[in-house]
Design a protein around this motif. Structure first.
Motif, PDB file in Angstrom:
ATOM      1  N   ALA A 168     -11.519  -0.394  72.796  1.00 15.56           N
ATOM      2  CA  ALA A 168     -11.244   1.038  72.676  1.00 15.56           C
ATOM      3  C   ALA A 168     -12.282   1.862  73.432  1.00 15.56           C
ATOM      4  O   ALA A 168     -11.952   2.866  74.080  1.00 15.56           O
ATOM      5  N   ALA A 172     -11.695   4.687  76.426  1.00 16.52           N
ATOM      6  CA  ALA A 172     -12.278   6.021  76.381  1.00 16.52           C
ATOM      7  C   ALA A 172     -13.103   6.297  77.645  1.00 16.52           C
ATOM      8  O   ALA A 172     -13.030   7.398  78.225  1.00 16.52           O
ATOM      9  N   LEU A 258      -2.794   8.959  77.132  1.00 18.70           N
ATOM     10  CA  LEU A 258      -4.021   8.819  76.352  1.00 18.70           C
ATOM     11  C   LEU A 258      -4.585  10.228  76.241  1.00 18.70           C
ATOM     12  O   LEU A 258      -5.354  10.687  77.085  1.00 18.70           O
ATOM     13  N   ALA A 261      -9.857  10.843  73.025  1.00 20.07           N
ATOM     14  CA  ALA A 261     -10.650   9.732  72.502  1.00 20.07           C
ATOM     15  C   ALA A 261     -11.885  10.309  71.840  1.00 20.07           C
ATOM     16  O   ALA A 261     -12.488  11.259  72.342  1.00 20.07           O
ATOM     17  N   ALA A 287     -11.353  12.835  68.483  1.00 20.40           N
ATOM     18  CA  ALA A 287     -10.127  12.464  69.195  1.00 20.40           C
ATOM     19  C   ALA A 287      -9.059  13.534  69.044  1.00 20.40           C
ATOM     20  O   ALA A 287      -8.366  13.891  70.014  1.00 20.40           O
ATOM     21  N   ALA A 348      -3.943  -0.676  71.182  1.00 18.10           N
ATOM     22  CA  ALA A 348      -3.473   0.462  71.977  1.00 18.10           C
ATOM     23  C   ALA A 348      -2.121   0.135  72.608  1.00 18.10           C
ATOM     24  O   ALA A 348      -1.226   0.993  72.670  1.00 18.10           O
ATOM     25  N   LEU A 404      -8.586   6.412  69.400  1.00 19.42           N
ATOM     26  CA  LEU A 404      -7.765   6.800  70.549  1.00 19.42           C
ATOM     27  C   LEU A 404      -6.558   7.591  70.073  1.00 19.42           C
ATOM     28  O   LEU A 404      -5.921   7.222  69.077  1.00 19.42           O
TER      29      LEU A 404
END
Length: 425
Positions: A168, A172, A258, A261, A287, A348, A404
């Protein structure tokens, strides 16, 4: 640096997991809700003799070429996943500007099997018996380095090590590289392969692993009242990230955004989570703020859900406190085991598939949602749900917390009502 654009898109995904080494097999495995844990011959005789392994694939044959002889298992997993992710994105090293391509691959441990083997060689045959390949096989950054070589990626190459949050963290960081204008494409994710007697014994000795040796498939029990520890796994997950506008301009296919984050540190204990959930809460809040979401706009949470007593209790209280509207919650580690540094990236991918396919996989080994937590835990079978916004939690040893925020991609943009001001979370 000035941030370039606002939307970062996931345009490609590749993975190698205990539930499958391609997207459809992986999804089917998650939706079946059956653990992949099995007894392992290499762990025979240990207090914990089972785990979730990547089986049924010849990594050397899948990768091909002569370079495999210098790669540890975690590197091979990462390279195969990365190649598949780049192909899924419709990209090719033959056609891109490698100076604008970055690689960020999180690793927790590195080539521990090579290290153990060479310690034995040193003890048995002296210094001359130690392989000159030990260092490149052992070093955690070997995955990022080998993937960069294979993809001819000359941009930043990073290997974050934030334990179970490493995958993760990599995503990010990749998002930052794109928004800061330092890269146009980033290949990012995580990998780990430490199903070895040494590492399993170490985790077992500290009380982190489930001791259900009589029922390996029932051992990983996220959020169950009788959970007693995680089941160790292995695997790799890699995603290709681009600025959404760039992806669309080249005719690419954004699979999700995305959108944000967040990271924060407990600064509490080397291995135990802060029971107050303070660091995890800060990561969630960060996030949400980056994504521009209110808490009540979160439809789904992919929980870290390790099946350890302390983590699950902390995380359940966190979710219930921040999201009283009860978004659906799942925890893939019931099926996959804990793939350590790979888990944040693999999960993810699971979130992106939930956004795309309109379904939430169930939590393995959880017959009914325990009333003590007050969460909407998905159990029994996949749940049909149109998810617009999902959070994926990664809470790691060392107090590393990374969250995320993944959003369903819509070519015409989100509905105007969704562009609200973030309330205090």
């Amino acid at each position: 640096m000035t941030r370039v654009g606002t939307d970062v898109a996931v345009t490609g995904m590749g993975l190698v997991t205990p539930a499958g080494a391609d997207e459809d097999a992986f999804w089917d495995g998650l939706c079946a809700g059956v653990s992949t844990a099995r007894r392992r011959e290499e762990l025979a005789g240990l207090p914990v003799d089972f785990g979730c392994a990547v089986d049924g694939i010849d990594l050397d044959a899948a990768i091909g070429g002569r370079s495999v002889w210098r790669m540890a298992r975690f590197v091979k997993l990462a390279l195969l996943a990365a190649r598949r992710a780049v192909a899924d994105a419709g990209l090719s090293p033959d056609r891109w500007d490698g100076d604008r391509v970055g690689v960020v691959l999180g690793v927790g441990v590195g080539g521990v099997s090579a290290l153990v083997d060479n310690v034995r060689r040193l003890d048995g045959g002296g210094a001359e018996a130690v392989s000159p390949l030990l260092v490149p096989m052992m070093m955690p950054n070997a995955a990022a380095g080998e993937v960069a070589i294979a993809l001819r990626a000359h941009g930043p190459s990073l290997a974050p090590a934030t334990a179970c949050a490493s995958g993760a963290t990599a995503l990010a960081l990749a998002r930052d590289l794109l928004l800061d204008g330092r890269c146009d494409v980033v290949v990012a994710g995580g990998t780990d392969a430490v199903l070895t007697p040494l590492v399993v014994s170490a985790f077992a000795g500290m009380g982190a692993l489930s001791r259900r040796t009589g029922d390996p498939a029932g051992a990983s029990r996220p959020f169950a009242a009788d959970r007693d520890g995680f089941v160790i796994g292995e695997g790799a997950g890699v995603l290709v990230l681009e600025r959404a506008a760039d992806a669309l301009a080249r005719g690419g296919r954004p699979r999700a955004l995305l959108a944000g984050a967040g990271s924060a540190t407990d600064a509490h204990h080397p291995t135990a989570p802060d029971p107050s959930g303070g660091g995890a809460r800060k990561a969630v809040t960060a996030a949400l703020r980056e994504a521009g979401w209110r808490p009540d706009q979160v439809d789904h949470v992919n929980a870290h859900g390790t099946a350890t007593p302390l983590n699950d209790a902390m995380e359940a209280a966190l979710i219930a406190g921040l999201f009283p509207h009860r978004p659906s919650v799942t925890a893939p580690k019931g099926v996959l085991g804990h793939t350590l540094a790979a888990s944040g990236a693999i999960e993810a991918v699971a979130c992106v598939l939930t956004l795309e396919r309109g379904a939430v996989p169930p939590i393995a080994n959880l017959g009914a949602a325990p009333g003590e937590f007050g969460l909407d835990l998905v159990v029994g079978e996949p749940r049909a749900q149109e998810v617009e916004r999902a959070l994926s939690h990664s809470f790691a040893f060392g107090g590393h917390n990374v969250v995320l925020a993944l959003q369903r991609f819509r070519a015409d943009g989100p509905p105007p009502a969704d562009r609200g001001v973030l309330d205090n979370a």
